[in-house]
Design an enzyme around this catalytic site. Structure first.
Site, PDB file in Angstrom:
ATOM      1  N   GLN A   1       1.216  -1.675   0.247  1.00  0.00           N
ATOM      2  CA  GLN A   1       0.080   0.038   0.071  1.00  0.00           C
ATOM      3  C   GLN A   1       1.243   1.393  -0.126  1.00  0.00           C
ATOM      4  OE1 GLN A   1      -3.467  -0.289  -0.511  1.00  0.00           O
ATOM      5  NE2 GLN A   1      -2.765  -2.576   0.031  1.00  0.00           N
TER       6      GLN A   1
ATOM      7  N   TYR B   1      -6.216 -12.340  -3.994  1.00  0.00           N
ATOM      8  CA  TYR B   1      -5.023 -11.624  -3.925  1.00  0.00           C
ATOM      9  C   TYR B   1      -3.829 -10.904  -2.462  1.00  0.00           C
ATOM     10  CZ  TYR B   1      -8.720 -11.632  -7.835  1.00  0.00           C
ATOM     11  OH  TYR B   1      -9.792 -11.889  -8.704  1.00  0.00           O
TER      12      TYR B   1
ATOM     13  N   GLU C   1      -2.588 -15.651  -4.691  1.00  0.00           N
ATOM     14  CA  GLU C   1      -1.364 -14.736  -5.010  1.00  0.00           C
ATOM     15  C   GLU C   1      -0.734 -15.084  -6.152  1.00  0.00           C
ATOM     16  OE1 GLU C   1      -1.058 -11.497  -4.769  1.00  0.00           O
ATOM     17  OE2 GLU C   1       0.737 -11.855  -6.534  1.00  0.00           O
TER      18      GLU C   1
ATOM     19  N   ASP D   1      -9.048  -8.333  -2.276  1.00  0.00           N
ATOM     20  CA  ASP D   1      -7.736  -7.542  -2.464  1.00  0.00           C
ATOM     21  C   ASP D   1      -7.537  -7.190  -3.752  1.00  0.00           C
ATOM     22  OD1 ASP D   1      -6.753  -5.070  -2.627  1.00  0.00           O
ATOM     23  OD2 ASP D   1      -5.348  -5.157  -0.943  1.00  0.00           O
TER      24      ASP D   1
ATOM     25  N   CYS E   1      -9.209  -0.672  -5.381  1.00  0.00           N
ATOM     26  CA  CYS E   1      -8.983   0.768  -5.402  1.00  0.00           C
ATOM     27  C   CYS E   1     -10.013   1.427  -6.293  1.00  0.00           C
ATOM     28  CB  CYS E   1      -7.312   0.943  -5.643  1.00  0.00           C
ATOM     29  SG  CYS E   1      -6.938  -0.609  -6.799  1.00  0.00           S
TER      30      CYS E   1
HETATM   31  C1  LIG Z   1      -4.643  -4.741  -4.521  1.00  0.00           C
HETATM   32  S1  LIG Z   1      -2.990  -5.642  -4.607  1.00  0.00           S
HETATM   33  C2  LIG Z   1      -3.699  -6.444  -2.864  1.00  0.00           C
HETATM   34  C3  LIG Z   1      -2.158  -7.093  -2.069  1.00  0.00           C
HETATM   35  C4  LIG Z   1      -2.438  -7.620  -0.924  1.00  0.00           C
HETATM   36  N1  LIG Z   1      -3.667  -7.938  -0.218  1.00  0.00           N
HETATM   37  C5  LIG Z   1      -2.020  -5.920   0.525  1.00  0.00           C
HETATM   38  O1  LIG Z   1      -2.946  -5.164   0.298  1.00  0.00           O
HETATM   39  O2  LIG Z   1      -0.627  -5.661   0.029  1.00  0.00           O
HETATM   40  C6  LIG Z   1      -3.190  -6.795  -5.417  1.00  0.00           C
HETATM   41  C7  LIG Z   1      -2.523  -8.842  -5.632  1.00  0.00           C
HETATM   42  O3  LIG Z   1      -3.098  -9.080  -7.061  1.00  0.00           O
HETATM   43  C8  LIG Z   1      -1.866  -9.626  -7.147  1.00  0.00           C
HETATM   44  N2  LIG Z   1      -3.059 -10.268  -8.618  1.00  0.00           N
HETATM   45  C9  LIG Z   1      -3.242  -9.630  -9.769  1.00  0.00           C
HETATM   46  N3  LIG Z   1      -3.647 -10.413 -10.780  1.00  0.00           N
HETATM   47  C10 LIG Z   1      -4.047 -11.581 -10.187  1.00  0.00           C
HETATM   48  C11 LIG Z   1      -4.866 -12.499 -10.070  1.00  0.00           C
HETATM   49  N4  LIG Z   1      -5.280 -12.900 -11.341  1.00  0.00           N
HETATM   50  N5  LIG Z   1      -4.681 -13.907  -9.286  1.00  0.00           N
HETATM   51  C12 LIG Z   1      -4.622 -13.659  -8.473  1.00  0.00           C
HETATM   52  N6  LIG Z   1      -3.463 -12.312  -7.732  1.00  0.00           N
HETATM   53  C13 LIG Z   1      -3.472 -11.427  -8.569  1.00  0.00           C
HETATM   54  C14 LIG Z   1      -0.989  -9.227  -7.394  1.00  0.00           C
HETATM   55  O4  LIG Z   1      -0.412  -9.633  -7.617  1.00  0.00           O
HETATM   56  C15 LIG Z   1      -1.217  -8.371  -6.047  1.00  0.00           C
HETATM   57  O5  LIG Z   1      -0.421  -8.802  -4.847  1.00  0.00           O
END
Ligand SMILES: C[S@@+](CC[C@H](N)C(=O)[O-])C[C@H]1O[C@@H](n2cnc3c(N)ncnc32)[C@H](O)[C@@H]1O
Length: 216
Positions: A47, A76, A100, A144, A171
């Site tokens: 974040q 995620y 993830e 997320d 977001c």
């Molecule tokens: C907004 S971040 C949230 C991460 C964590 N919850 C945090 O707040 O630190 C979104 C996460 O989703 C992962 N991501 C993106 N597309 C994805 C997918 N199709 N399946 C799983 N993870 C994914 C990204 O690598 C990233 O770590």
């Protein structure tokens, strides 16, 4: 409170000369959220606002209401920002499954959760099939996703797990609205929606939405 420390060390180089010293930045950043400590890959997701991790962890725990022995899913999950406090809340008698896609983030999550055998970390893209594979008896889901949202198929699969709470950290409010629509069409109500000004002086707003199964 958050204390971030970038681990940097100067490289050996010529002294004197006018050229600035080159600094090699190590690949991980150590950071703390309350009494939780994390290490995060410098190229991975974290974040942006320095108060965001603590604010979002508090919001997620208050909404997901994890209890000892419960089963929680964290989609995620990045480096485990939510996985770690969720694992602590369900205790060793509970279970947290985190999903993830980024293997470097999962590597960090493994370190961050090395004392939490109740957390199982899956390196996978979140798809309907992956959600279906999580099985039954899920008490709460936290998700997320990136700005594109989770999408219709994943949201539909989530509602079919019938968790008591779905906590959606978003977001992008437009993607959130689309995904909430899918959940509402599949028997869930939006019971809380909070905006967080985590990107001051921009039009961006972070939201945390709570979905619960419609009672009638
Ligand atoms: C907004 S971040 C949230 C991460 C964590 N919850 C945090 O707040 O630190 C979104 C996460 O989703 C992962 N991501 C993106 N597309 C994805 C997918 N199709 N399946 C799983 N993870 C994914 C990204 O690598 C990233 O770590």
């Amino acid at each position: 409170s958050l204390a971030a420390r970038r681990e940097a060390r100067p490289r050996r180089g010529r002294r004197g000369g006018g050229a600035p010293a080159r600094v090699a930045v190590r690949e991980r950043v150590a950071t703390a959220v309350g009494d939780l400590s994390y290490r995060v890959d410098a190229t991975g997701f974290w974040q942006v606002h320095r108060d965001a991790p603590a604010a979002l962890v508090d919001a997620v725990l208050a909404a997901a209401r994890p209890e000892p022995g419960q089963r929680v899913v964290d989609l995620y999950s990045g480096a485990g920002l939510f996985t770690l406090p969720l694992a602590r809340a369900v205790g060793e008698g509970g279970r947290v499954d985190a999903v993830e896609v980024n293997d470097r983030a999962v590597k960090d999550a493994r370190r961050n959760l090395h004392d939490s055998p109740q957390a199982t970390l899956h390196v996978a893209g979140v798809t309907a099939a992956v959600v279906e594979g999580l099985g039954s008896g899920v008490d709460a889901v936290v998700l997320d996703p990136p700005r594109s949202g989770a999408g219709t198929q994943v949201m539909t699969a989530l509602t079919e797990l019938r968790p008591g709470r779905i906590v959606y950290v978003a977001c992008d409010p437009a993607a959130l609205a689309r995904d909430l629509r899918t959940a509402v069409d599949h028997g869930y109500d939006v019971t809380a929606l909070t905006g967080y000004d985590l990107f001051p002086h921009t039009h961006h707003v972070e939201c945390v939405a709570v979905l619960e199964p419609r009672s009638s």
